[in-house]
Design a protein around this motif. Structure first.
Motif, short mmCIF file in Angstrom:
data_model
loop_
_atom_site.label_atom_id
_atom_site.label_comp_id
_atom_site.label_asym_id
_atom_site.label_seq_id
_atom_site.Cartn_x
_atom_site.Cartn_y
_atom_site.Cartn_z
N VAL A 313 0.84 -1.21 0.00
CA VAL A 313 0.00 0.00 0.00
C VAL A 313 0.87 1.25 0.00
O VAL A 313 0.64 2.20 -0.76
N ILE A 314 1.89 1.25 0.86
CA ILE A 314 2.80 2.41 0.93
C ILE A 314 3.53 2.61 -0.40
O ILE A 314 3.78 3.74 -0.83
N ALA A 315 3.86 1.48 -1.06
CA ALA A 315 4.59 1.55 -2.33
C ALA A 315 3.67 1.89 -3.50
O ALA A 315 4.14 2.07 -4.62
N GLY A 316 2.36 1.97 -3.25
CA GLY A 316 1.42 2.31 -4.32
C GLY A 316 1.07 1.14 -5.21
O GLY A 316 0.57 1.33 -6.33
N LYS A 317 1.33 -0.08 -4.74
CA LYS A 317 1.02 -1.26 -5.55
C LYS A 317 -0.47 -1.61 -5.44
O LYS A 317 -1.10 -1.35 -4.42
N GLN A 318 -0.99 -2.24 -6.47
CA GLN A 318 -2.38 -2.68 -6.45
C GLN A 318 -2.46 -4.03 -5.73
O GLN A 318 -1.70 -4.95 -6.04
N ILE A 319 -3.34 -4.15 -4.77
CA ILE A 319 -3.52 -5.41 -4.05
C ILE A 319 -4.97 -5.86 -4.13
O ILE A 319 -5.87 -5.07 -4.40
N GLU A 320 -5.18 -7.14 -3.91
CA GLU A 320 -6.53 -7.70 -3.97
C GLU A 320 -7.40 -7.12 -2.86
O GLU A 320 -6.93 -6.87 -1.75
N LYS A 321 -8.67 -6.95 -3.17
CA LYS A 321 -9.61 -6.44 -2.17
C LYS A 321 -9.88 -7.49 -1.08
O LYS A 321 -10.20 -7.14 0.06
N ARG A 322 -9.74 -8.75 -1.43
CA ARG A 322 -9.97 -9.85 -0.48
C ARG A 322 -8.82 -10.84 -0.58
O ARG A 322 -8.56 -11.39 -1.64
N ILE A 323 -8.12 -11.05 0.54
CA ILE A 323 -7.02 -11.99 0.60
C ILE A 323 -7.40 -13.10 1.57
O ILE A 323 -7.53 -12.87 2.78
N VAL A 324 -7.62 -14.30 1.04
CA VAL A 324 -8.07 -15.43 1.86
C VAL A 324 -6.89 -16.29 2.27
O VAL A 324 -6.03 -16.61 1.44
N THR A 325 -6.83 -16.65 3.54
CA THR A 325 -5.76 -17.51 4.04
C THR A 325 -6.06 -18.97 3.72
O THR A 325 -7.23 -19.37 3.65
#
Length: 344
Positions: A313-325
């Motif tokens: 997030v700090i690096a401005g990268k796009q991440i998934e809205k939902r991350i399932v373990t």
């Protein structure tokens, strides 16, 4: 004239020292700037920490109600230390108002990222809007919120609680598929209004609904604690003389219930079949002893995933809205095989 020349030399030397220090910071900390966040789920582009400044993470924990939560807290604290973050940690003691107060404190402190595991699902929009207005990204861990405005948080990292309930329900349905008589089930729910309690109940109910002989005859909250689990199970045993199955939303409540069952002169795992969720070491120990018949895993070690998400997030990268373990299931025999290597 001599004084003027000396002053000029001092000024030049000072400038060279400042330039050298700035380069040194850049060399040891990497780039001092980051691109704006492009994640569609992000609330706003967070400001990059100044060169040489640690990333500050405010984390508002639910409490310390269970072995699972203790392992979860340790994972977050250890992972933040390993990542070199400045972690500001608070324990809400299972009270939503304490979490809201903590989040507002983090906003005032201007942390880089806020993360928390919501005590309950509802009632978060106002404080999350405050974080959004302050351009502080929010990450949900372990538990979700029911806000319709998903822009209020960047991502949710955690288990699929509905799927956990379904796994428990499927095992019961398979075990008793040939039963000729009704199978009476009692349910120890988690904290009322919490995501895991709501979803584990719903998933279980959905999976057994096609089996008319599987009947939930009593369902009550045990607040995810061992003491409350024992107390509620004692009440179940007094009110119902024909309990066949106990479905507990976590191991601690199941362990408390085992105490009540044994105190009543019954054998847990034999006289009453027990299904639980979590797979913490105490629960797995009980399973290896045959006192819990089936455990659905809920992995508490979310720290590394959270720290990676914060960095992204700090690096401005796009991440998934939902991350399932990723998680498994364990019978008593399975528990015997893996108990020695269990990390939590």
């Amino acid at each position: 004239m001599i004084i003027t020349k000396k002053m000029g030399v001092l000024v030049v030397a000072s400038c060279l020292m400042l330039l050298s220090a700035a380069c040194g910071n850049s060399a040891t900390t990497g780039s001092s700037t980051t691109a704006p966040a492009t994640n569609a789920g992000a609330t706003a582009a967070p400001a990059a920490p100044a060169a040489g400044k640690k990333i500050s993470l405010g984390f508002a924990q639910v409490g310390a109600e269970s072995g699972w939560r203790t392992a979860n807290t340790k994972s977050i604290q250890d992972s933040a230390k390993d990542a070199g973050f400045d972690l500001k940690f608070s324990d809400a003691q299972q009270k939503q108002e304490n979490q809201i107060k903590a989040i507002r404190t983090y906003i005032q402190q201007k942390v880089d990222v806020i993360a928390f595991s919501p005590v309950v699902e509802s009632g978060w929009d106002t404080v999350l809007k405050e974080a959004k207005d302050a351009k502080i990204p929010v990450i949900l861990t372990d538990r979700a919120v029911d806000s319709k405005d998903t822009s209020l948080y960047v991502t949710f990292i955690g288990s699929d609680f509905v799927e956990e309930g379904k796994k428990a329900g499927k095992w019961v349905a398979d075990k008793y598929k040939d039963a000729k008589e009704d199978v009476n089930i009692v349910e120890l729910q988690g904290t009322t209004g919490s995501a895991p309690a709501n979803d584990r109940k719903a998933g279980f109910a959905e999976e057994i609904k096609g089996n008319s002989h599987l009947k939930v005859i009593a369902s009550q909250t045990g607040d995810f604690t061992r003491a409350k689990g024992k107390e509620v199970m004692q009440a179940f045993l007094k009110a119902h003389k024909d309990i066949d199955v106990l479905y507990a939303h976590n191991d601690d409540m199941a362990l408390g219930a085992i105490q009540a069952i044994e105190a009543a002169g019954l054998k847990p795992g034999q006289d009453i079949t027990i299904i639980s969720v979590d797979a913490v070491k105490d629960g797995m120990t009980a399973a290896s002893e045959g006192k819990i018949n089936f455990i659905v895993e809920c992995n508490p070690l979310l720290g590394p995933q959270l720290m990676q998400a914060v960095n992204d997030v700090i690096a401005g990268k796009q991440i998934e809205k939902r991350i399932v373990t990723k998680e498994g299931v364990f019978t008593s025999e399975d528990a015997k095989k893996v108990l020695a290597d269990r990390q939590y």
